[in-house]
Design an enzyme around this catalytic site. Structure first.
Site, PDB file in Angstrom:
ATOM      1  N   ASN A 103     -21.145  53.759  82.498  1.00  0.00           N
ATOM      2  CA  ASN A 103     -20.468  54.662  81.703  1.00  0.00           C
ATOM      3  C   ASN A 103     -19.634  54.209  80.662  1.00  0.00           C
ATOM      4  O   ASN A 103     -18.622  53.752  80.984  1.00  0.00           O
ATOM      5  CB  ASN A 103     -20.008  56.147  82.153  1.00  0.00           C
ATOM      6  CG  ASN A 103     -20.037  57.183  81.468  1.00  0.00           C
ATOM      7  OD1 ASN A 103     -20.563  57.225  80.385  1.00  0.00           O
ATOM      8  ND2 ASN A 103     -19.400  58.403  81.834  1.00  0.00           N
ATOM      9  N   HIS A 105     -16.397  55.881  78.008  1.00  0.00           N
ATOM     10  CA  HIS A 105     -15.760  57.159  77.632  1.00  0.00           C
ATOM     11  C   HIS A 105     -14.537  57.051  76.926  1.00  0.00           C
ATOM     12  O   HIS A 105     -13.997  55.762  76.756  1.00  0.00           O
ATOM     13  CB  HIS A 105     -15.239  57.497  79.205  1.00  0.00           C
ATOM     14  CG  HIS A 105     -14.433  59.037  79.100  1.00  0.00           C
ATOM     15  ND1 HIS A 105     -14.918  60.054  79.082  1.00  0.00           N
ATOM     16  CD2 HIS A 105     -12.948  59.210  79.115  1.00  0.00           C
ATOM     17  CE1 HIS A 105     -14.084  61.076  79.036  1.00  0.00           C
ATOM     18  NE2 HIS A 105     -12.853  60.410  79.172  1.00  0.00           N
TER      19      HIS A 105
HETATM   20  C1  GAR Z   1     -18.794  57.657  72.673  1.00  0.00           C
HETATM   21  O1  GAR Z   1     -17.320  57.560  72.290  1.00  0.00           O
HETATM   22  C2  GAR Z   1     -18.620  57.851  74.354  1.00  0.00           C
HETATM   23  O2  GAR Z   1     -17.701  57.231  74.865  1.00  0.00           O
HETATM   24  C3  GAR Z   1     -18.777  59.340  74.356  1.00  0.00           C
HETATM   25  O3  GAR Z   1     -19.678  59.571  73.310  1.00  0.00           O
HETATM   26  C4  GAR Z   1     -19.601  58.717  72.151  1.00  0.00           C
HETATM   27  C5  GAR Z   1     -21.137  58.116  71.844  1.00  0.00           C
HETATM   28  O4  GAR Z   1     -21.256  58.006  70.649  1.00  0.00           O
HETATM   29  N1  GAR Z   1     -19.038  59.882  75.637  1.00  0.00           N
HETATM   30  C6  GAR Z   1     -18.653  60.682  76.333  1.00  0.00           C
HETATM   31  O5  GAR Z   1     -17.604  61.513  75.533  1.00  0.00           O
HETATM   32  C7  GAR Z   1     -18.995  61.033  77.778  1.00  0.00           C
HETATM   33  N2  GAR Z   1     -18.303  61.900  78.390  1.00  0.00           N
HETATM   34  P1  GAR Z   1     -22.822  57.733  69.844  1.00  0.00           P
HETATM   35  O6  GAR Z   1     -23.797  58.757  70.252  1.00  0.00           O
HETATM   36  O7  GAR Z   1     -22.598  57.252  68.530  1.00  0.00           O
HETATM   37  O8  GAR Z   1     -23.146  56.169  70.792  1.00  0.00           O
END
Ligand code: GAR
Length: 201
Positions: A103, A105
């Site tokens: 994952n 984060h």
């Molecule tokens: C990323 O910043 C990732 O770390 C976060 O969503 C974004 C995805 O961006 N994930 C979380 O917050 C999980 N808890 P994207 O859709 O542009 O790849």
């Protein structure tokens, strides 16, 4: 393969990195829990197989978890990357893919776990935050940490500007880390993750 819920910029970065033959891995499929996830368009443009497994389409959470695990298994992935997948994966997935689900984060764990990491870091007055690549376990953002990168918090940041800056660093970290894991393997000893071949092999 990649699980995503949102825009898919992490997926796009991974696809770009994996286009190099020397990368050592390719994206075999993309699964989302949202029918309108941007990640689906990015996958389709790249000719990658997709599937949508929406929670509201199932009678309960456990049935969704089982369908998600079955769908992931249908791609026979070696590694499963959660790239902006905004749901907690349950036991059916952990039992089948535990230890090889990764994952990413948008905070320096263990600070600011959960779904609001960027706004929590701002509200908490953090001067430095960043991103963490971790191995998924049964908790919420509690798994062993594989890689991290720091991002400065600026006085005039809001959630959007800070998250965009984090994502710029995060995309690079994810692509580099996944490639190394695929090429070199990794070991986990307690909380300590080392990328590279096992020392006894
Ligand atoms: C990323 O910043 C990732 O770390 C976060 O969503 C974004 C995805 O961006 N994930 C979380 O917050 C999980 N808890 P994207 O859709 O542009 O790849």
């Amino acid at each position: 393969m990649v699980l995503a819920s949102g825009a898919g910029s992490t997926l796009r970065a991974l696809l770009e990195a994996a286009a190099e033959e020397s990368y050592g891995a390719r994206v075999v499929g993309v699964v989302t829990d949202q029918a309108d996830a941007g990640a689906l368009d990015i996958a389709r443009e790249a000719g990658i197989a997709t599937a949508v497994v929406r929670l509201p389409d199932f009678a309960d959470r456990h049935q969704w978890d089982q369908a998600l695990a079955r769908t992931i298994a249908s791609f026979t992935p070696d590694l499963v990357l959660l790239a902006g997948f905004m749901r907690i994966v349950g036991r059916p997935c952990l039992e089948r893919f535990g230890g090889r689900m990764i994952n990413t984060h948008p905070a320096l764990l263990p600070a600011y776990p959960g779904a609001h990491a960027v706004s929590d870091a701002l509200a908490g007055g953090a001067r430095v935050t960043g991103c963490t690549v971790m191995i998924v376990d049964a908790g919420v953002d509690t798994g062993p940490i594989v890689a991290q990168a720091a991002v400065e918090v600026r006085d005039d940041d809001n959630e959007h500007t800070l998250h965009e800056r984090i994502k710029g660093v995060e995309r690079e970290l994810v692509a580099t880390t996944l490639g190394r894991m695929a090429r070199e393997g990794w070991t986990v000893s307690g909380r300590i993750v080392r990328i590279g071949p096992r020392e006894d092999s």
